[in-house]
Design a protein around this motif. Structure first.
Motif, PDB file in Angstrom:
ATOM      1  N   ALA A  18       0.836  -1.202   0.000  1.00 36.86           N
ATOM      2  CA  ALA A  18       0.000   0.000   0.000  1.00 36.86           C
ATOM      3  C   ALA A  18       0.870   1.251   0.000  1.00 36.86           C
ATOM      4  O   ALA A  18       1.990   1.244   0.529  1.00 36.86           O
ATOM      5  N   LEU A  19       0.339   2.302  -0.580  1.00 32.97           N
ATOM      6  CA  LEU A  19       1.027   3.585  -0.570  1.00 32.97           C
ATOM      7  C   LEU A  19       1.083   4.093   0.870  1.00 32.97           C
ATOM      8  O   LEU A  19       0.054   4.144   1.549  1.00 32.97           O
ATOM      9  N   PRO A  20       2.267   4.429   1.373  1.00 34.72           N
ATOM     10  CA  PRO A  20       2.362   4.933   2.751  1.00 34.72           C
ATOM     11  C   PRO A  20       1.558   6.219   2.922  1.00 34.72           C
ATOM     12  O   PRO A  20       1.434   7.022   1.995  1.00 34.72           O
ATOM     13  N   ALA A  21       1.024   6.427   4.111  1.00 36.38           N
ATOM     14  CA  ALA A  21       0.189   7.594   4.389  1.00 36.38           C
ATOM     15  C   ALA A  21       0.993   8.888   4.465  1.00 36.38           C
ATOM     16  O   ALA A  21       0.446   9.966   4.275  1.00 36.38           O
ATOM     17  N   SER A  22       2.287   8.785   4.733  1.00 33.56           N
ATOM     18  CA  SER A  22       3.124   9.984   4.846  1.00 33.56           C
ATOM     19  C   SER A  22       4.574   9.598   4.578  1.00 33.56           C
ATOM     20  O   SER A  22       4.938   8.414   4.687  1.00 33.56           O
ATOM     21  N   LEU A  82       7.273   4.344  -3.861  1.00 30.64           N
ATOM     22  CA  LEU A  82       6.297   4.448  -2.775  1.00 30.64           C
ATOM     23  C   LEU A  82       6.601   5.628  -1.858  1.00 30.64           C
ATOM     24  O   LEU A  82       5.688   6.323  -1.393  1.00 30.64           O
ATOM     25  N   TYR A  83       7.872   5.859  -1.591  1.00 29.25           N
ATOM     26  CA  TYR A  83       8.267   7.014  -0.773  1.00 29.25           C
ATOM     27  C   TYR A  83       7.839   8.314  -1.446  1.00 29.25           C
ATOM     28  O   TYR A  83       7.216   9.179  -0.818  1.00 29.25           O
ATOM     29  N   LEU A  84       8.150   8.457  -2.728  1.00 30.08           N
ATOM     30  CA  LEU A  84       7.754   9.674  -3.438  1.00 30.08           C
ATOM     31  C   LEU A  84       6.232   9.797  -3.500  1.00 30.08           C
ATOM     32  O   LEU A  84       5.685  10.892  -3.343  1.00 30.08           O
ATOM     33  N   GLY A  85       5.536   8.687  -3.690  1.00 30.17           N
ATOM     34  CA  GLY A  85       4.076   8.707  -3.722  1.00 30.17           C
ATOM     35  C   GLY A  85       3.462   9.108  -2.395  1.00 30.17           C
ATOM     36  O   GLY A  85       2.351   9.644  -2.355  1.00 30.17           O
ATOM     37  N   SER A  86       4.180   8.876  -1.307  1.00 30.69           N
ATOM     38  CA  SER A  86       3.647   9.208   0.022  1.00 30.69           C
ATOM     39  C   SER A  86       3.504  10.711   0.238  1.00 30.69           C
ATOM     40  O   SER A  86       2.832  11.144   1.179  1.00 30.69           O
ATOM     41  N   PHE A  87       4.094  11.511  -0.626  1.00 34.49           N
ATOM     42  CA  PHE A  87       3.965  12.963  -0.522  1.00 34.49           C
ATOM     43  C   PHE A  87       2.618  13.461  -1.058  1.00 34.49           C
ATOM     44  O   PHE A  87       2.269  14.611  -0.855  1.00 34.49           O
ATOM     45  N   ARG A  88       1.863  12.598  -1.724  1.00 39.02           N
ATOM     46  CA  ARG A  88       0.595  13.021  -2.329  1.00 39.02           C
ATOM     47  C   ARG A  88      -0.396  13.568  -1.319  1.00 39.02           C
ATOM     48  O   ARG A  88      -1.225  14.411  -1.652  1.00 39.02           O
ATOM     49  N   ASN A  89      -0.337  13.092  -0.100  1.00 41.51           N
ATOM     50  CA  ASN A  89      -1.239  13.580   0.953  1.00 41.51           C
ATOM     51  C   ASN A  89      -0.476  14.315   2.042  1.00 41.51           C
ATOM     52  O   ASN A  89      -0.953  14.436   3.164  1.00 41.51           O
ATOM     53  N   HIS A  90       0.699  14.803   1.707  1.00 42.26           N
ATOM     54  CA  HIS A  90       1.580  15.452   2.665  1.00 42.26           C
ATOM     55  C   HIS A  90       1.679  16.938   2.351  1.00 42.26           C
ATOM     56  O   HIS A  90       2.004  17.316   1.232  1.00 42.26           O
ATOM     57  N   GLY A  91       1.385  17.758   3.327  1.00 46.65           N
ATOM     58  CA  GLY A  91       1.487  19.205   3.158  1.00 46.65           C
ATOM     59  C   GLY A  91       2.881  19.694   3.485  1.00 46.65           C
ATOM     60  O   GLY A  91       3.351  19.521   4.608  1.00 46.65           O
ATOM     61  N   SER A  92       3.548  20.271   2.496  1.00 47.18           N
ATOM     62  CA  SER A  92       4.907  20.772   2.688  1.00 47.18           C
ATOM     63  C   SER A  92       5.248  21.736   1.561  1.00 47.18           C
ATOM     64  O   SER A  92       4.823  21.541   0.423  1.00 47.18           O
ATOM     65  N   PHE A  93       6.022  22.752   1.888  1.00 52.44           N
ATOM     66  CA  PHE A  93       6.455  23.693   0.858  1.00 52.44           C
ATOM     67  C   PHE A  93       7.422  23.007  -0.109  1.00 52.44           C
ATOM     68  O   PHE A  93       8.054  22.002   0.219  1.00 52.44           O
TER      69      PHE A  93
END
Length: 155
Positions: A18-22, A82-93
């Motif tokens: 699964a795609l990690p949540a963060s 998967l690590y890069l995909g985990s940024f999809r729901n991550h708020g960051s500049f």
């Protein structure tokens, strides 16, 4: 001559994952470099990288290019995806995403050299490009240009 890579410690490759949540929950895995005596460059391009604006929650898009010269370890590509995909729901500049990715790779791999180019699409009408590298590239290693053109809008 054939090199066999030890994959015995991997937990994601060859399995439904699964795609990690963060990014903090993502497991970035590594394998032994099959050619540790050679100095060579490895490139990953992620032309559809996404994250979220930490203030508005709106999506941000970038084309990332990661180049590195390995020592003893190389990154396992599925875990990187998967690590890069985990940024999809991550708020960051943009700056935090780009540099955090580079620093996580450096911490995991201890490469001889690493650089990342984060070519971000406009937010508020202004594209932001973020660049980071660990130092001068090793002598004698071909490091191709990233060749991602600056944002030109419609022309």
């Amino acid at each position: 001559m054939s090199s066999i890579t030890d994959t015995s410690g991997l937990t994601q490759l060859g399995a439904a994952t699964a795609l990690p949540a963060s990014p903090d929950e993502a497991k970035l895995e590594r394998v032994p470099n099959p050619h540790p005596a050679l100095a060579y460059c490895i490139r990953f391009a992620a032309p559809e990288f996404t994250s979220l604006c930490p203030l508005t929650g709106q999506p941000d898009f970038a084309h990332l290019v990661i180049d590195y010269v390995p020592r003893e370890w190389i990154v396992e590509s599925k875990s990187l995806k998967l690590y890069l995909g985990s940024f999809r729901n991550h708020g960051s500049f943009h700056e935090a995403c780009t540099v955090d990715i580079a620093r996580r790779l450096v911490d995991t791999l201890d490469p001889a050299w690493l650089r990342i180019g984060g070519y971000w699409y406009p937010r508020g009408g202004i594209p932001i490009d973020v660049f980071y590298q660990t130092g001068a590239p090793p002598e004698g290693v071909w490091i191709p240009p990233q060749d991602v053109p600056g944002y030109r809008g419609r022309g």
